[in-house]
Scaffold this active site. Structure first.
Site, short mmCIF file in Angstrom:
data_model
loop_
_atom_site.label_atom_id
_atom_site.label_comp_id
_atom_site.label_asym_id
_atom_site.label_seq_id
_atom_site.Cartn_x
_atom_site.Cartn_y
_atom_site.Cartn_z
N GLY A 100 -9.01 -16.72 -0.70
CA GLY A 100 -8.17 -15.71 -1.35
C GLY A 100 -6.83 -15.46 -0.69
CE LYS A 104 -5.02 -19.02 -0.59
NZ LYS A 104 -4.92 -19.89 -1.73
CD GLU A 302 5.06 -3.06 -1.28
OE1 GLU A 302 4.33 -3.45 -0.36
OE2 GLU A 302 4.70 -3.10 -2.47
CG HIS A 326 -1.59 2.08 3.66
ND1 HIS A 326 -2.73 1.57 4.24
CD2 HIS A 326 -1.22 1.16 2.73
CE1 HIS A 326 -3.03 0.41 3.68
NE2 HIS A 326 -2.13 0.14 2.76
N1 LIG Z 1 -3.94 -9.39 -0.88
C1 LIG Z 1 -3.46 -8.37 -0.22
O1 LIG Z 1 -2.28 -8.30 0.12
C2 LIG Z 1 -4.37 -7.24 0.15
C3 LIG Z 1 -5.70 -7.25 -0.19
N2 LIG Z 1 -6.52 -6.21 0.19
C4 LIG Z 1 -7.94 -6.22 -0.13
O2 LIG Z 1 -8.54 -7.36 0.46
C5 LIG Z 1 -9.54 -7.90 -0.37
C6 LIG Z 1 -9.20 -9.33 -0.72
O3 LIG Z 1 -7.96 -9.37 -1.35
P1 LIG Z 1 -7.35 -10.70 -1.98
O4 LIG Z 1 -7.46 -11.82 -1.01
O5 LIG Z 1 -6.04 -10.35 -2.53
O6 LIG Z 1 -8.36 -10.95 -3.16
P2 LIG Z 1 -8.50 -12.21 -4.12
O7 LIG Z 1 -8.43 -11.71 -5.52
O8 LIG Z 1 -7.58 -13.30 -3.71
O9 LIG Z 1 -10.03 -12.59 -3.87
C7 LIG Z 1 -10.51 -13.20 -2.69
C8 LIG Z 1 -11.54 -14.27 -3.06
O10 LIG Z 1 -12.66 -13.61 -3.65
C9 LIG Z 1 -13.19 -14.45 -4.69
N3 LIG Z 1 -13.18 -13.68 -5.95
C10 LIG Z 1 -12.11 -13.20 -6.60
N4 LIG Z 1 -12.49 -12.54 -7.71
C11 LIG Z 1 -13.82 -12.60 -7.74
C12 LIG Z 1 -14.80 -12.10 -8.63
N5 LIG Z 1 -14.48 -11.37 -9.69
N6 LIG Z 1 -16.10 -12.36 -8.37
C13 LIG Z 1 -16.44 -13.06 -7.28
N7 LIG Z 1 -15.54 -13.56 -6.40
C14 LIG Z 1 -14.27 -13.34 -6.62
C15 LIG Z 1 -12.29 -15.66 -4.80
O11 LIG Z 1 -12.88 -16.71 -4.05
P3 LIG Z 1 -13.85 -17.81 -4.70
O12 LIG Z 1 -13.57 -17.88 -6.15
O13 LIG Z 1 -13.51 -19.05 -3.96
O14 LIG Z 1 -15.21 -17.30 -4.39
C16 LIG Z 1 -11.03 -15.25 -4.09
O15 LIG Z 1 -10.38 -16.32 -3.48
C17 LIG Z 1 -9.61 -6.98 -1.59
O16 LIG Z 1 -10.58 -6.00 -1.36
C18 LIG Z 1 -8.23 -6.35 -1.62
O17 LIG Z 1 -8.25 -5.09 -2.24
C19 LIG Z 1 -6.04 -5.18 0.94
C20 LIG Z 1 -4.72 -5.11 1.30
C21 LIG Z 1 -3.76 -6.10 0.90
O1 LIG Z 2 -2.48 -2.20 1.30
C1 LIG Z 2 -1.47 -2.54 0.75
O2 LIG Z 2 -0.37 -2.76 1.49
C2 LIG Z 2 0.69 -3.56 1.00
C3 LIG Z 2 1.88 -3.28 1.90
O3 LIG Z 2 1.59 -3.70 3.20
P1 LIG Z 2 2.77 -4.09 4.20
O4 LIG Z 2 2.09 -4.26 5.50
O5 LIG Z 2 3.39 -5.35 3.66
O6 LIG Z 2 3.74 -2.97 4.16
C4 LIG Z 2 1.01 -3.24 -0.44
O7 LIG Z 2 1.96 -4.17 -0.93
C5 LIG Z 2 -0.24 -3.35 -1.25
O8 LIG Z 2 0.02 -2.92 -2.58
C6 LIG Z 2 -1.33 -2.48 -0.70
O9 LIG Z 2 -2.57 -2.78 -1.35
#
Ligand SMILES: NC(=O)C1=CN([C@@H]2O[C@H](COP(=O)(O)OP(=O)(O)OC[C@H]3O[C@@H](n4cnc5c(N)ncnc54)[C@H](OP(=O)(O)O)[C@@H]3O)[C@@H](O)[C@H]2O)C=CC1
Ligand SMILES: O=C1O[C@H](COP(=O)(O)O)[C@@H](O)[C@H](O)[C@H]1O
Length: 577
Positions: A100, A104, A302, A326
């Protein structure tokens, strides 16, 4: 137990003085100055040349004291046996949801930075786990492409990256499959090679699958003889009820001290520094109350929209995404009473107390907004609802401003204002403390008509360009008597040559070391949701229309009316910020 009892030694010789610690280990302290300033032995760092490990003394016979010429006298401390046994223990870190965005973008780069800096234990293994089919080699390629962290320009980075990647593996599996987690367990055991096995699981997956993954990890892949810890990412529910249900479910499989609820803002350098600034400088703490402070502002902006994350965002909105976690966490650290010590529980106790002293937010103290499309310089910027994953009629706020109050003796009547928004004109996160007017100011007539403009303001700029500056009134040099506002400015880039670590580095290291100070306890979370749940329900039930603002603007004008109601002017607006 091993006993360590240096006394009356200088801090540099202290680094090597020991009684029953094996010869190849010496003392290394990431937080040494913190220990000195608190004059308590709360942690000791062991370093064997390749890695560092923090241990808490089982017992410290007394406080550390600083004698003449910087000589430090340390009490006799007793260390846990595992502290001196790094050779025989290992840490396995499993990133669940490794394919996800967060994994990365943040988790793998942070792990690499820790490795590069020598903070990971000598024996460690990293596993990626997700449903996507990938081999170890493919995971390594994916990770290597995303190591665009602060380290990648450094000396020997390529070589270190190769060493790091050799220790990264992948196991494909479903999040609700005990069988797949048993297979992971088997692989982890092979890498643990009979050592005491400590396991950290980072749940980097959408919240609807947290519990499935925790259940499987805890029942089928827990450490047999070391600790098992789970880092849980936000969102922790969407209101009081769902958050309590999540906590109950997590606690079916884990003890509270195994759960590390992450709020990455707590890992940011200037947020960590907030307590240092306040509690270690005489000039600030006496002013930290309603007597001298007019208002406090917590601002998050942002300059981009929800691009790519609209599906997640539409179910949460800016109040849940930024304010309830936050900004409120920063507020709690800002406003709490002095904790008994820097121990996690003492700090978290104070944060809970201040959160519980706050008035639940009222709907009339909130302004919401949503960005709309805007064309500038021939470029068309999208509206929030242009995102294909967002319903056309969505009322989800992408901007909110709120006025909060703490009903305790220190803060009675002081407005704590919050403002958070996406697709605004700039990117910033800052705390602004506006002080009261100087009573009977002799220089009022030299200041001009706007006395509010001339009050002192302390700004803690969390990002970008980390800085702490204090606005003061100063005489403009010359024969006349004209005052202007100038900044006493601590700009981090100018003062410190060292790069600032990413928040995820600090938090991952803390989780590995079992340091809970920067993670959120369940009662803190309950208190935080109690403040926001009623207003969130009311906004949603009444389908309150957000005020539309153009992409790239300063946000809804309503936020200024809200501030004006409490005689506040936002500090980020105007010529001199
Ligand atoms: N991205 C960000 O900047 C931030 C994210 N978060 C939190 O971190 C967590 C991960 O975020 P993020 O990496 O963006 O999430 P993603 O949507 O990229 O999901 C992560 C992985 O979970 C699996 N996945 C996605 N959707 C589903 C589904 N419906 N059912 C089962 N597996 C699924 C996929 O892997 P695969 O298909 O290979 O199993 C995917 O690569 C979340 O809880 C998010 O709220 C918090 C702060 C910032
Ligand atoms: O948790 C989150 O934070 C980011 C902002 O994080 P930053 O460290 O880049 O300031 C925000 O973009 C995202 O919506 C939120 O889920």
């Amino acid at each position: 137990m091993a006993t360590f009892s240096p006394s009356s030694s200088s801090s540099s010789s202290l680094l090597h003085q020991r009684t029953s610690i094996p010869p190849k280990q010496c003392y290394y302290s990431r937080k040494f100055s913190l220990q000195q300033s608190t004059k308590r032995v709360s942690a000791i760092h062991l370093h064997d040349g390749a890695s560092t490990k923090k241990v808490s003394p089982v017992k410290a016979d007394g406080p550390a004291t600083i004698l003449k010429d910087g000589i430090l006298s340390m009490p006799s401390v007793t260390l846990p046996e595992e502290a001196i046994d790094e050779e025989n223990s290992t840490v396995s870190i499993t990133v669940v949801g490794a394919s996800g965005d967060l994994a990365k973008k943040k988790i793998f780069p942070a792990l690499f930075a820790l490795y590069y800096e020598g903070y990971l234990p000598k024996h460690f293994t990293i596993f990626g786990y997700a449903r996507s089919k990938m081999s170890d080699a493919e995971l390594r390629t994916m990770v290597s492409k995303t190591l665009t962290c602060r380290i990648d320009q450094r000396e020997n980075c390529g070589e270190k990256m190769d060493r790091f990647l050799e220790r990264c593996f992948y196991h494909p599996g479903q999040y609700d499959s005990q069988q797949n987690f048993l297979e992971l367990d088997k692989k982890l055991k092979e890498h643990e090679d009979g050592r005491v096995a400590n396991r950290l699981f980072y749940l980097s997956i959408p919240p609807n699958i947290f519990i499935d993954a925790v259940k499987c990890a805890s029942t089928s892949a827990s450490a047999a003889n070391g600790w098992t810890r789970v880092i849980v990412e936000k969102p922790f529910g969407r209101d009081s009820e769902s958050s309590a249900a999540l906590t109950r479910s997590l606690k079916q499989y884990l003890d509270e001290d195994q759960i590390f609820r992450i709020d990455h803002y707590l890992g940011k350098e200037l947020v960590e520094n907030l307590s240092v600034l306040r509690f270690s400088n005489l000039i600030f703490e006496p002013l930290w109350s309603r007597q001298y402070i007019r208002n406090v502002q917590f601002i998050f902006a942002e300059d981009f929209g929800t691009e790519g994350r609209g599906g997640y965002f539409d179910n949460y909105g800016i109040i849940r995404d930024i304010m309830q976690n936050h900004l409120l966490q920063i507020l709690a650290l800002f406003a709490m009473e002095t904790p008994v010590s820097l121990d996690a529980e003492d700090i978290r106790n104070e944060k809970v107390k201040v959160l519980r002293s706050m008035r639940p937010l009222r709907v009339e103290d909130v302004v919401t907004g949503q960005y709309k499309s805007h064309t500038r310089g021939g470029v068309k910027y999208p509206a929030y609802t242009d995102d294909k994953t967002v319903p056309n009629d969505s009322l989800t706020p992408t901007f909110a401003a709120a006025a909060l109050f703490i009903d305790n003796a220190r803060w009675d009547g002081v407005p704590f204002l919050m403002k958070a928004g996406k697709a605004l004109h700039d990117r910033r996160a800052e705390i602004r403390v506006q002080f009261r007017h100087v009573p009977g100011n002799l220089y009022n007539k030299n200041i001009g008509t706007d006395l509010d403009e001339a009050t002192n303001e302390l700004v803690i700029r969390v990002q970008p360009d980390e800085a702490i500056y204090l606005k003061i009134n100063n005489k403009v040099p010359g024969l006349g008597m004209r005052l202007d506002r100038s900044n006493l400015n601590l700009l981090y880039a100018a003062r410190y040559a060292k790069e600032i670590p990413d928040a995820y580095e600090r938090l991952l290291l803390d989780a590995i070391e079992g340091e809970r100070r920067l993670f959120i306890r369940s009662d803190e979370l309950d208190a935080a949701w109690s403040l926001f749940t009623p207003v969130l329900k009311e906004l949603e039930e009444k389908k309150v229309l957000p005020e539309y603002y153009p992409y790239g603007s300063r946000g809804p004008v309503g936020s200024h009316y809200l501030a004006a109601r409490y005689k506040v002017r936002w500090g980020d607006v105007g010529s001199e910020q």
